[in-house]
Design a protein around this motif. Sequence first.
Motif, short mmCIF file in Angstrom:
data_model
loop_
_atom_site.label_atom_id
_atom_site.label_comp_id
_atom_site.label_asym_id
_atom_site.label_seq_id
_atom_site.Cartn_x
_atom_site.Cartn_y
_atom_site.Cartn_z
N GLY A 63 -3.99 4.41 -4.51
CA GLY A 63 -4.88 5.52 -4.87
C GLY A 63 -5.09 5.64 -6.45
N ARG A 76 -3.61 7.28 -1.87
CA ARG A 76 -5.11 7.25 -1.20
C ARG A 76 -5.47 8.56 -0.65
N ALA A 94 -11.09 -1.44 -4.12
CA ALA A 94 -10.10 -0.53 -3.46
C ALA A 94 -8.81 -0.31 -4.17
N GLU A 95 -8.30 0.76 -3.84
CA GLU A 95 -7.16 1.21 -4.43
C GLU A 95 -5.90 1.52 -3.48
N PRO A 96 -5.41 0.48 -3.34
CA PRO A 96 -4.12 0.94 -2.21
C PRO A 96 -3.33 1.41 -2.19
N SER A 100 -7.90 12.49 -5.12
CA SER A 100 -8.63 11.95 -6.27
C SER A 100 -8.36 12.46 -7.51
N PHE A 133 -8.03 -3.80 3.24
CA PHE A 133 -9.02 -3.27 2.12
C PHE A 133 -10.17 -4.00 2.10
N ASP A 145 0.77 -1.04 0.05
CA ASP A 145 -0.06 0.02 -0.02
C ASP A 145 0.78 1.04 0.11
N ASP A 198 -3.15 -3.07 -7.90
CA ASP A 198 -4.23 -2.86 -7.03
C ASP A 198 -4.84 -4.20 -6.57
#
Lengths: 544, 128
Positions: A469, A418, A465-467, A421, A460, A355, A450
């Motif tokens: 980002g 993370r 999920a985007e570990p 955006s 997660f 992550d 990811d």
Amino acid sequence: MYEHLSRWAIFVGVPDPVAAAQDVLTADTASLRAWFAVARRLEVRLWQGAAALLDARAVLGAAWSAEAPRHLLDQLSEAALASREVLTAQTGAADGCAAVLDQASTLTVRAFDAATVSLAALGRDPAEGLNVTARALQEGQQEPVAAILTSLSEEVTRLNGLAVASLGELQHALAGDPLDPVERLPTSLPGGGRLGTGLAGRAAAAGELDAGLRAQLAADAAAGSAAGINARGILDAVGRAEAGGEQVTVLAYEPASPGQQGRAAVALGALHTADHVALLVPGSFSSATRMTTGVEHAAALRAGAAVASPGDETAVVAWYGYDTPGSAWTDGTAVSSVPGGAALLAIGDSLPLLDDAAAAVGGEELAADVGAFRALAAPSAHFSAVGFSMGATTLSHAAEQNADLDDIVLLGAPGAGRGISSAEDYAAVEPAHTYVVAFDQDPITQAGVDVRAWLLGDDFSGPAAEPFGPDPAAAPFGAQVVDAETNEPVDVETPVVAAVAGAVSGLGGLAHHRFGNYLRGSSGSATASVVTGRYADVPTKAPR
Amino acid sequence: MPDLTVDTVVLRQVAAQVRDAVDVLTPNRLDATAPCPLVDASLGASALGREVVGLAERRVRQGLEAADTLSTTARAAADGLDQAAAAFDDVEATAAEPAVPSQLPAPSSLPAFGPPPAAGPAGPPRPR
């Protein structure tokens, strides 16, 4: 005000003249003139100052027969005149550019008005609805309307071309650095005593910092502990760079200890006089102990910057300031510091690969270091940072935390981190100054990394999920995506790196995911152009 | 050891003249602290426009730093000239047979504004 022209142009299939004129119509020439009025006043000061120094020099000959004082006054007046000459060319070009932009704007508005009048003669009303326009076009007006708008579009394109040419001339004139003649002055009086505060003060501060840290490195290098291995690695990198003819300044050093890989930053090039300063942020499996690689990358980027912007001086900082995941596999400190526990430590050191936690912490440290390095550089210096892989994620976090950077380049990023955006989230760096290079063949930049991290990790919520980002090369992120191809794949440096990286990610094609690969070829050229502020030379493409 | 020809009264006048140059060279406070009114897209959203904005801001700031560095350096030179004049006066006051203009050996304790003498070059042409 001219929306009707856009609407009708689109209707008849002609390039939108209003969109094409946008840059000309919105150019802020008043600000351009106001800013160069400062330079005009400087020109006068430099001229009068040079004259006063020459007057003093003429009298000095009668007061003191020694040559050195006269020579110093000669040098000062010559430097003042040389700086003034550079500024004179630049203020002239700025005035010329502002005049062309104003004229282009006036003529564009006149062309819009003339087209509106011509279209009104055909009965076209700017306020009319689309259905009215459509009916008129069906009733025989398609051709005359298209002719008027085509002519308008061509005129706008011509005027825009003049504006671009004048900007190009100003860009050319701005190649000269008015500080250069002053940087060549001596920094101390012939008989001792320091001259100046800003430039000389920065040189002295960097020199003192460097000397102090080198002394600490030399002391630590004698130790047999992790700190010793670490210090010897840094000194080796410094020595190799100096042997290659580079001016090297050690900017940061914190010794390694069991469980901590240590921190170091080394600048290649004169930081205190550089026009551009770039920081290189490495990714996982790197450490200050193996800093030679980073120093080689810094030298390569400096060479690229010299090509991208001849005449400008670029300093590049190899920054090893965060705890990079996986470094215990490669830097040798684990083996020495935890006898019998090396494998355990190395595995523990690899968990952060899953992550962006290390990157988030590293981002804070990077933001703080950028501020410290700024204090050693010229106030006008252009600062950028180039992060690779986890280093790109670290850089992204630093940008979010208000790192005082003008540009950032994210190379081979697994994600932007993370909580981030889009490029709009960066506090100090604009989306237009956020550049991303992601080779299509690089698996680390793909979404699969990811998913694999989610499978191996435990905190997660699911594969969505985007570990690391969001993908900074994707359209929603809003960055400038550089149009660059991967270079010839290179061999993975050591088998252990390949084994660990492969085991963790389960991904092939890692040869493309190398800092050195991203710093070569078209990607390397684009990176050097960003680092030197040569944005017009950076090819971009549509995001993913 | 070669001799120096020194007139400390004139030397102080020269220091004052150099300070006049310092006053002229020092950028005014408003200019030195002025924020650049140009923003990223002031000259258009194109890469070229943004590049020119960045260059424009940097070059004017470098010009300000050039003038500031020159003024600071000139001030240090003026101070050096005054110190040299004072040191020469001290040496002359203790010399057995002073002469005006002084024919003094260059004592090692003097501010060594470099090696003595010989006729200096003409220097660069004065701005017109």
